[in-house]
Design an enzyme around this catalytic site. Structure first.
Site, mmCIF file in Angstrom:
data_model
loop_
_atom_site.group_PDB
_atom_site.id
_atom_site.type_symbol
_atom_site.label_atom_id
_atom_site.label_comp_id
_atom_site.label_asym_id
_atom_site.label_seq_id
_atom_site.Cartn_x
_atom_site.Cartn_y
_atom_site.Cartn_z
ATOM 1 N N THR A 137 14.123 -4.732 -8.272
ATOM 2 C CA THR A 137 13.909 -3.502 -8.173
ATOM 3 C C THR A 137 14.806 -2.412 -7.695
ATOM 4 O O THR A 137 15.602 -3.012 -6.952
ATOM 5 C CB THR A 137 12.314 -3.103 -7.621
ATOM 6 O OG1 THR A 137 12.427 -1.529 -7.593
ATOM 7 C CG2 THR A 137 12.628 -3.544 -6.401
ATOM 8 N N ASP A 138 14.853 -1.231 -7.864
ATOM 9 C CA ASP A 138 15.974 -0.356 -7.404
ATOM 10 C C ASP A 138 15.537 -0.206 -5.830
ATOM 11 O O ASP A 138 16.187 0.475 -4.887
ATOM 12 C CB ASP A 138 15.963 0.934 -8.143
ATOM 13 C CG ASP A 138 14.797 1.915 -8.218
ATOM 14 O OD1 ASP A 138 13.793 1.446 -7.834
ATOM 15 O OD2 ASP A 138 14.722 2.946 -9.014
ATOM 16 N N GLU A 139 14.220 -0.385 -5.652
ATOM 17 C CA GLU A 139 13.593 0.083 -3.940
ATOM 18 C C GLU A 139 14.467 -0.993 -3.047
ATOM 19 O O GLU A 139 14.386 -0.522 -1.995
ATOM 20 C CB GLU A 139 12.356 -0.330 -4.189
ATOM 21 C CG GLU A 139 11.282 0.588 -5.063
ATOM 22 C CD GLU A 139 9.963 0.740 -4.760
ATOM 23 O OE1 GLU A 139 9.623 0.606 -3.682
ATOM 24 O OE2 GLU A 139 9.364 1.153 -5.632
ATOM 25 N N TYR A 186 6.967 -4.149 0.376
ATOM 26 C CA TYR A 186 7.241 -4.546 -1.126
ATOM 27 C C TYR A 186 8.739 -4.621 -1.105
ATOM 28 O O TYR A 186 9.098 -5.640 -1.674
ATOM 29 C CB TYR A 186 6.741 -3.531 -2.041
ATOM 30 C CG TYR A 186 6.970 -3.528 -3.257
ATOM 31 C CD1 TYR A 186 6.888 -4.634 -4.273
ATOM 32 C CD2 TYR A 186 8.077 -2.574 -3.863
ATOM 33 C CE1 TYR A 186 7.392 -4.806 -5.402
ATOM 34 C CE2 TYR A 186 8.649 -2.697 -5.205
ATOM 35 C CZ TYR A 186 8.237 -4.012 -6.062
ATOM 36 O OH TYR A 186 8.645 -3.965 -7.254
ATOM 37 N N LYS A 190 10.915 -8.079 -2.074
ATOM 38 C CA LYS A 190 11.905 -8.168 -3.299
ATOM 39 C C LYS A 190 13.226 -8.519 -2.898
ATOM 40 O O LYS A 190 13.906 -9.174 -3.407
ATOM 41 C CB LYS A 190 11.595 -6.907 -4.149
ATOM 42 C CG LYS A 190 10.311 -6.718 -4.934
ATOM 43 C CD LYS A 190 9.977 -7.823 -6.063
ATOM 44 C CE LYS A 190 10.664 -7.858 -7.064
ATOM 45 N NZ LYS A 190 10.298 -8.657 -8.079
HETATM 46 P P1 NAD Z 1 2.416 -6.070 -12.334
HETATM 47 O O1 NAD Z 1 1.814 -5.791 -11.111
HETATM 48 O O2 NAD Z 1 1.934 -5.218 -13.566
HETATM 49 O O3 NAD Z 1 2.432 -7.496 -12.956
HETATM 50 C C1 NAD Z 1 2.560 -8.670 -12.044
HETATM 51 C C2 NAD Z 1 2.190 -9.693 -12.942
HETATM 52 O O4 NAD Z 1 2.299 -11.015 -12.052
HETATM 53 C C3 NAD Z 1 0.584 -9.835 -13.143
HETATM 54 O O5 NAD Z 1 0.245 -10.420 -14.522
HETATM 55 C C4 NAD Z 1 -0.047 -10.904 -11.940
HETATM 56 O O6 NAD Z 1 -1.260 -11.675 -12.659
HETATM 57 C C5 NAD Z 1 1.347 -11.735 -11.842
HETATM 58 N N1 NAD Z 1 1.429 -12.484 -10.689
HETATM 59 C C6 NAD Z 1 1.258 -12.068 -9.430
HETATM 60 N N2 NAD Z 1 1.070 -13.111 -8.515
HETATM 61 C C7 NAD Z 1 1.322 -14.137 -8.974
HETATM 62 C C8 NAD Z 1 1.473 -15.458 -8.763
HETATM 63 N N3 NAD Z 1 1.456 -16.043 -7.649
HETATM 64 N N4 NAD Z 1 1.630 -16.480 -9.646
HETATM 65 C C9 NAD Z 1 1.882 -16.251 -11.059
HETATM 66 N N5 NAD Z 1 1.856 -14.870 -11.257
HETATM 67 C C10 NAD Z 1 1.383 -14.005 -10.536
HETATM 68 O O7 NAD Z 1 3.913 -5.836 -12.304
HETATM 69 P P2 NAD Z 1 5.105 -4.895 -13.104
HETATM 70 O O8 NAD Z 1 5.075 -3.632 -12.867
HETATM 71 O O9 NAD Z 1 4.976 -5.433 -14.550
HETATM 72 O O10 NAD Z 1 6.193 -5.699 -12.598
HETATM 73 C C11 NAD Z 1 6.926 -6.861 -12.890
HETATM 74 C C12 NAD Z 1 8.173 -7.364 -11.990
HETATM 75 O O11 NAD Z 1 9.034 -5.969 -12.488
HETATM 76 C C13 NAD Z 1 8.039 -7.556 -10.684
HETATM 77 O O12 NAD Z 1 8.593 -8.199 -10.090
HETATM 78 C C14 NAD Z 1 8.336 -5.865 -10.191
HETATM 79 O O13 NAD Z 1 8.814 -5.939 -8.855
HETATM 80 C C15 NAD Z 1 9.542 -5.594 -11.104
HETATM 81 N N6 NAD Z 1 9.827 -4.280 -11.269
HETATM 82 C C16 NAD Z 1 8.789 -3.218 -11.587
HETATM 83 C C17 NAD Z 1 9.025 -2.008 -11.817
HETATM 84 C C18 NAD Z 1 7.981 -1.029 -12.103
HETATM 85 O O14 NAD Z 1 8.244 0.248 -12.420
HETATM 86 N N7 NAD Z 1 6.741 -1.488 -12.727
HETATM 87 C C19 NAD Z 1 10.235 -1.602 -11.717
HETATM 88 C C20 NAD Z 1 11.497 -2.262 -11.338
HETATM 89 C C21 NAD Z 1 11.120 -3.816 -11.262
HETATM 90 O O1 DAU Z 2 11.367 2.050 -8.642
HETATM 91 C C1 DAU Z 2 10.958 0.992 -9.205
HETATM 92 C C2 DAU Z 2 9.389 0.702 -8.593
HETATM 93 O O2 DAU Z 2 8.353 1.652 -9.096
HETATM 94 C C3 DAU Z 2 8.677 -0.913 -8.735
HETATM 95 O O3 DAU Z 2 9.607 -1.630 -8.059
HETATM 96 C C4 DAU Z 2 7.450 -0.881 -8.282
HETATM 97 O O4 DAU Z 2 6.790 -2.249 -8.804
HETATM 98 C C5 DAU Z 2 6.608 0.310 -9.020
HETATM 99 O O5 DAU Z 2 5.175 0.182 -8.484
HETATM 100 C C6 DAU Z 2 7.466 1.678 -8.614
HETATM 101 O O6 DAU Z 2 6.967 1.971 -7.249
HETATM 102 P P1 DAU Z 2 6.481 3.292 -7.085
HETATM 103 O O7 DAU Z 2 6.184 3.223 -5.636
HETATM 104 O O8 DAU Z 2 7.826 4.563 -7.185
HETATM 105 O O9 DAU Z 2 5.549 3.823 -8.046
HETATM 106 P P2 DAU Z 2 4.151 4.655 -7.972
HETATM 107 O O10 DAU Z 2 3.587 4.716 -9.139
HETATM 108 O O11 DAU Z 2 3.288 3.818 -6.895
HETATM 109 O O12 DAU Z 2 4.678 5.794 -7.247
HETATM 110 C C7 DAU Z 2 5.544 7.018 -7.786
HETATM 111 C C8 DAU Z 2 5.647 7.948 -7.006
HETATM 112 O O13 DAU Z 2 4.443 8.838 -6.896
HETATM 113 C C9 DAU Z 2 6.093 7.699 -5.374
HETATM 114 O O14 DAU Z 2 6.817 8.720 -5.012
HETATM 115 C C10 DAU Z 2 4.750 7.777 -4.773
HETATM 116 C C11 DAU Z 2 3.962 8.994 -5.784
HETATM 117 N N1 DAU Z 2 2.625 8.702 -5.761
HETATM 118 C C12 DAU Z 2 2.023 7.818 -6.249
HETATM 119 C C13 DAU Z 2 0.711 7.372 -6.568
HETATM 120 C C14 DAU Z 2 -0.094 6.125 -6.707
HETATM 121 C C15 DAU Z 2 1.701 9.857 -5.488
HETATM 122 O O15 DAU Z 2 1.987 11.026 -5.226
HETATM 123 N N2 DAU Z 2 0.282 9.765 -5.626
HETATM 124 C C16 DAU Z 2 -0.126 8.493 -6.107
HETATM 125 O O16 DAU Z 2 -1.442 8.385 -6.166
#
Ligand code: NAD
Ligand code: DAU
Length: 380
Positions: A137-139, A186, A190
């Site tokens: 992730t970019d975080e 988180y 990562k």
């Molecule tokens: P998500 O939470 O929707 O899905 C995670 C999946 O991993 C689920 O299906 C869960 O059951 C599985 N999982 C969790 N723990 C596990 C374990 N111990 N063993 C096997 N499976 C397990 O997550 P997402 O948003 O799809 O993100 C997927 C990946 O991409 C993550 O590594 C996250 O850090 C990364 N990522 C997400 C975003 C985003 O915006 N969502 C952006 C950049 C990177």
């Molecule tokens: O940047 C990549 C990341 O993006 C991934 O690595 C993470 O897995 C993914 O969850 C996401 O993280 P964020 O924290 O940016 O996403 P989230 O949707 O939780 O929040 C987006 C923005 O909105 C953040 O600035 C927090 C704000 N927010 C979020 C929620 C859930 C609110 O203001 N209110 C809310 O209820």
């Protein structure tokens, strides 16, 4: 080419899009989806591919080293795309241990198991995709400041190193060589897992690759994240909890564009390298909320502005990073990837999808999908 690819976390949001793309696009690959099915994992995300002959689902925990070794042996795995993780920042603030366990120890256990398979000679050197591809992730890069050139109100038009103009809220961007500086449990977990992946290359010579992506949006995202949560709340006239002043900035990418980038990098990226993936698409949270309100109200036939009164400013997230902005020029320059959708188009598609799939939203929030799994895989 015959290949046996393990995709971890394939029942989650991004993972399900990656599994679908690979199962449909590569009939010669056997795709083995390994997922523990936590609250975020949902087999209903994959109904359309679950009976495909080149697809197998296995319920397993990446922390279970012996179990993962067995799966790798049984299925002769010769490439891994690792997405399984705990992914929600707010949950990590409440329960950091689970994040360290899954994201750090789970990744380490998977790396060790992969190393055994790789050292056994099952992974042919130089074969396309014989590698451990870690999705990050970019975080991990920390937070950027909001800044503005003199006399210009942000967002302003800026020029990325790709040469393209886009809107930005600051002069700086995360590049592949930006130093890691994670702030939340988180992102710390990562970052730690990214370091382990690179250490396995530097120490053992394992073929690894890491990508760092910005915020994804689109179908099948668990409705605890901003966009699906707010769409659902607007539809039901529930409050929209905006953290702080809503001024934090995120860079948004449509999930299928991320899946396409993963496909490209898995096959054509350089081993041991890092690629940033992003949309060059920065938005303040409050502006996204307004777009969501306008779109949902229009699509469900509410008079314009109905949802505005739902905006509720609440206490800020602890350690809330102000701005994320990915520079994905390298990926564009070297591998020719570009986001395919404009944000407005992607948001319209996304809102329509959630409005049309209220049953999916209700299931994931009620936990009924767990019963679906029991029926599918534990009959008798
Ligand atoms: P998500 O939470 O929707 O899905 C995670 C999946 O991993 C689920 O299906 C869960 O059951 C599985 N999982 C969790 N723990 C596990 C374990 N111990 N063993 C096997 N499976 C397990 O997550 P997402 O948003 O799809 O993100 C997927 C990946 O991409 C993550 O590594 C996250 O850090 C990364 N990522 C997400 C975003 C985003 O915006 N969502 C952006 C950049 C990177
Ligand atoms: O940047 C990549 C990341 O993006 C991934 O690595 C993470 O897995 C993914 O969850 C996401 O993280 P964020 O924290 O940016 O996403 P989230 O949707 O939780 O929040 C987006 C923005 O909105 C953040 O600035 C927090 C704000 N927010 C979020 C929620 C859930 C609110 O203001 N209110 C809310 O209820």
């Amino acid at each position: 080419m015959k290949r046996n690819i393990m995709i971890t976390g394939g029942a989650g949001f991004i993972g399900s899009h990656v599994v679908r793309l690979f199962v449909n696009k590569y009939p010669d690959y056997h795709i083995v989806n390994v997922d523990k099915l936590t609250y975020a994992g949902n087999l209903a995300n994959l109904r359309d591919v679950e009976s495909a002959p080149n697809y197998t689902f296995i319920k397993a925990d990446i922390c279970d080293f012996d179990g993962i070794c067995r799966i790798m042996q049984e299925h002769d795995i010769d490439g891994i795309i690792h997405l399984a993780a705990e992914s929600h920042v707010d949950r990590s603030i409440k329960d950091p241990f689970t994040f360290a366990k899954t994201n750090v120890l789970g990744t380490l256990s998977l790396l060790q198991a992969a190393r055994l398979a790789w050292e056994d000679g099952g992974w042919k050197k130089g074969d396309v995709g014989c590698r451990f591809y870690h999705i990050s992730t970019d975080e991990v890069y920390g937070a950027l400041e909001l800044s503005e050139p003199e006399g210009v109100e942000p967002p302003f038009t800026t020029k990325a190193s790709s040469g393209k103009h886009h809107l930005a809220y600051g002069r700086d961007f995360f590049r592949e060589d930006t130093k890691y500086n994670p702030h939340s449990p988180y992102s710390a977990s990562k970052a730690s897992s990214d370091h382990f992946v690179r250490a396995f290359h530097d120490t053992y010579g394992m073929p690894v690759i890491v990508t760092n992506c910005s915020n994804n949006y689109g179908p099948y995202q668990f409705p605890e994240k901003l966009i699906p949560l707010f769409i659902n709340n607007i539809r039901h006239g529930k409050p929209l909890p905006v953290y702080g002043k809503g001024e934090n900035v995120r860079d948004w990418l449509y999930v299928e564009d991320h899946a396409r980038a993963i496909d490209l990098i898995f096959h054509k990226g350089k081993t041991a390298e890092t690629y940033n993936i992003g949309g060059f698409n920065e938005w303040k949270n409050i502006d996204i909320v307004k777009v969501l309100i306008r779109t949902v109200d229009r699509l469900i036939g509410n008079p314009e502005g109905t949802g505005d009164s739902l905006i509720t400013y609440v206490e800020d997230r602890k350690g809330h990073d102000m701005r994320y902005a990915i520079d994905s020029s390298r990926l564009q320059r070297e591998l020719g990837w570009e986001p395919s959708l404009q944000f407005e188009e992607g948001i319209e598609k996304t809102v329509r999808w959630y409005l049309d799939h209220q049953d999916w939203l209700d299931n994931v929030t009620s936990g009924d999908y767990q019963e679906y799994y029991e029926k599918m895989y534990h009959r008798g």
